[in-house]
Design a protein around this motif. Structure first.
Motif, mmCIF file in Angstrom:
data_model
loop_
_atom_site.group_PDB
_atom_site.id
_atom_site.type_symbol
_atom_site.label_atom_id
_atom_site.label_comp_id
_atom_site.label_asym_id
_atom_site.label_seq_id
_atom_site.Cartn_x
_atom_site.Cartn_y
_atom_site.Cartn_z
ATOM 1 N N ASP A 1 55.841 61.237 31.634
ATOM 2 C CA ASP A 1 54.490 61.604 31.238
ATOM 3 C C ASP A 1 54.667 60.765 29.948
ATOM 4 O O ASP A 1 55.163 61.218 28.905
ATOM 5 C CB ASP A 1 54.350 63.272 31.094
ATOM 6 C CG ASP A 1 53.261 63.535 30.743
ATOM 7 O OD1 ASP A 1 52.228 62.691 30.195
ATOM 8 O OD2 ASP A 1 52.943 65.059 30.724
ATOM 9 N N ARG B 1 51.450 60.481 28.301
ATOM 10 C CA ARG B 1 50.009 60.774 27.540
ATOM 11 C C ARG B 1 50.175 61.059 26.101
ATOM 12 O O ARG B 1 49.241 60.673 25.558
ATOM 13 C CB ARG B 1 49.648 62.031 28.334
ATOM 14 C CG ARG B 1 49.257 62.172 29.803
ATOM 15 C CD ARG B 1 48.568 63.157 30.355
ATOM 16 N NE ARG B 1 49.972 64.284 30.496
ATOM 17 C CZ ARG B 1 49.509 65.478 30.676
ATOM 18 N NH1 ARG B 1 48.213 65.905 31.049
ATOM 19 N NH2 ARG B 1 50.416 66.385 30.589
ATOM 20 N N GLU C 1 50.249 57.811 24.826
ATOM 21 C CA GLU C 1 48.865 57.086 24.826
ATOM 22 C C GLU C 1 48.011 57.793 23.626
ATOM 23 O O GLU C 1 47.410 57.218 23.058
ATOM 24 C CB GLU C 1 48.335 57.734 26.212
ATOM 25 C CG GLU C 1 47.083 56.818 26.369
ATOM 26 C CD GLU C 1 46.638 57.216 27.603
ATOM 27 O OE1 GLU C 1 47.318 57.806 28.722
ATOM 28 O OE2 GLU C 1 45.518 56.569 28.217
ATOM 29 N N TYR D 1 39.520 62.134 27.810
ATOM 30 C CA TYR D 1 40.164 62.062 26.518
ATOM 31 C C TYR D 1 39.178 62.838 25.685
ATOM 32 O O TYR D 1 38.152 62.980 26.108
ATOM 33 C CB TYR D 1 40.051 60.565 25.981
ATOM 34 C CG TYR D 1 40.739 59.744 26.641
ATOM 35 C CD1 TYR D 1 42.378 59.326 26.262
ATOM 36 C CD2 TYR D 1 40.470 58.961 27.793
ATOM 37 C CE1 TYR D 1 43.005 58.530 26.958
ATOM 38 C CE2 TYR D 1 41.136 57.919 28.581
ATOM 39 C CZ TYR D 1 42.435 57.756 28.003
ATOM 40 O OH TYR D 1 43.129 56.911 28.737
ATOM 41 N N VAL E 1 44.745 64.112 25.841
ATOM 42 C CA VAL E 1 44.563 63.275 27.020
ATOM 43 C C VAL E 1 44.843 64.313 28.397
ATOM 44 O O VAL E 1 45.817 64.894 28.329
ATOM 45 C CB VAL E 1 45.720 62.365 26.891
ATOM 46 C CG1 VAL E 1 45.638 61.338 28.211
ATOM 47 C CG2 VAL E 1 45.474 61.317 25.679
ATOM 48 N N LYS F 1 44.341 63.766 32.230
ATOM 49 C CA LYS F 1 45.004 63.172 33.342
ATOM 50 C C LYS F 1 46.517 63.884 34.035
ATOM 51 O O LYS F 1 47.363 63.566 34.198
ATOM 52 C CB LYS F 1 45.875 61.749 32.779
ATOM 53 C CG LYS F 1 44.808 60.627 32.238
ATOM 54 C CD LYS F 1 45.262 59.405 31.989
ATOM 55 C CE LYS F 1 44.238 58.443 31.433
ATOM 56 N NZ LYS F 1 44.878 57.245 31.094
ATOM 57 N N ASN G 1 50.328 63.514 36.213
ATOM 58 C CA ASN G 1 51.356 63.835 35.841
ATOM 59 C C ASN G 1 51.807 65.301 35.953
ATOM 60 O O ASN G 1 52.372 66.241 35.361
ATOM 61 C CB ASN G 1 51.304 63.744 34.195
ATOM 62 C CG ASN G 1 51.019 62.523 33.812
ATOM 63 O OD1 ASN G 1 51.943 61.787 33.512
ATOM 64 N ND2 ASN G 1 49.664 62.108 33.511
#
Lengths: 154, 161
Positions: free
Chosen positions: A39, A41, A44, A93, A147, A149, A153
């Motif tokens: 993961d 994220r 990110e 996001y 984030v 997503k 994940n």
């Protein structure tokens, strides 16, 4: 001649066994290392935060022009659209900026629900506070980023 | 003779097979040790842990804050500490932020004058995940001032919550 042929047969037999073992070993190794869920994220979100900090703060001083820009994301060259097939058009996001109580939100702000942040199958969130100067006045700039997503994940 | 030759070749290949199996086993053990766990990278690869932009920008802002700078120049270091410490505390104590400690030192002409700490830390702590120090230099007439910020992090997600 007969003996040589016999030797070759044995060699081919072992050669095939060894190839199979090596193949299984490589496949097992790759699956073992890369098979676990990774993961990224938070990384990110961290990158997004760094980009924002670089854009909004210059050597400790708030870049008011960038911060107050109507199109802050465009000014900071940040694109929150996830154009992958899975999420096309669905915001993944959220950014929340808080400069001494004055807030600005970008993206899907529902993702910044603190009760859900960083829970299982929920958005990954990070937050940071920076001390900045605006017209020589010390202020705290809080940055929160989420984030989503989650499907990628699980 | 023929049988002996066959036995010799077979033994050679059995030994070779065993060696290959041992090598594969070693690789699998090593890959198990360094395997990626969810949410982290191998080693110090967590990207946001490397730059510490918030801490750097905060140190810049502290050094440029006229009020703080005047207190330092006037050698009112205790007053400067009263002003600086809450800033560092607020940033350090962001919920969940796993920074183990901050030391901010004030130097004048190369001599350490004051150490402001939020949480006393040991320099060179061997098990700290990451250690960073930043410094800013400013001048007042001929005096050279240096603010040095040293921080240690406890884990890979240092700097983020």
């Amino acid at each position: 001649m007969m003996n040589k042929k016999g030797d070759e047969k044995i060699l081919i037999f072992y050669w095939i066994i060894i190839l199979i073992i090596i193949t299984i070993g490589i496949v097992a190794g790759v699956v073992h290392v890369f098979g676990s869920n990774l993961d990224i994220r938070k990384a990110e979100a961290g990158l997004l935060k760094e980009k924002l900090v670089d854009c909004l703060v210059d050597k400790g001083e708030l870049n008011s022009r960038n911060y107050n820009s109507v199109n802050l994301l465009e000014t900071c060259k940040i694109n929150l659209n996830d154009n992958t097939a899975k999420y096309k058009g669905i915001p993944q996001y959220a950014i929340n900026l808080n400069l001494d109580g004055s807030e600005r939100n970008f993206g899907n702000s529902d993702l910044l629900n603190e009760a859900l942040c960083n829970q299982e199958n929920q958005p990954a969130c990070i937050s940071s506070i920076i001390y900045v100067l605006e017209n020589n006045q010390g202020k705290f700039l809080a940055i929160k980023i989420a984030v989503r997503k989650t499907e990628k994940n699980e | 003779m023929n049988n002996k030759a066959e036995i010799g070749a077979t033994l050679t290949w059995i030994v070779a097979t065993i060696i290959i199996l041992v090598i594969i086993f070693i690789f699998m053990v090593v890959s198990g040790v360094v395997k990626i766990t969810p949410g982290t990278f191998i080693g110090k690869g967590e990207i946001s842990a490397l730059k510490f932009p918030e801490q750097q920008q905060t140190l810049y802002a502290i050094s440029k804050d006229t009020e703080i700078r005047n207190l330092i120049i006037a050698e009112e270091y205790d007053e400067a500490e009263v002003r600086i410490k809450p800033i560092l505390e607020k940033i350090r104590t962001t919920p969940g932020k796993p920074i183990s400690g901050w030391n901010l030192e004030i130097y004048k002409n190369g001599e350490k004058i004051k150490k402001i700490t939020t949480n006393e830390i040991t320099y060179g702590l061997p098990n700290a995940y990451d250690k960073q120090n930043f410094y800013i230099i400013f001048y007042n007439v001929q005096d050279k001032y240096k603010l040095r910020l040293y921080l240690e992090c406890q884990d890979v997600s240092c700097g983020d919550t």
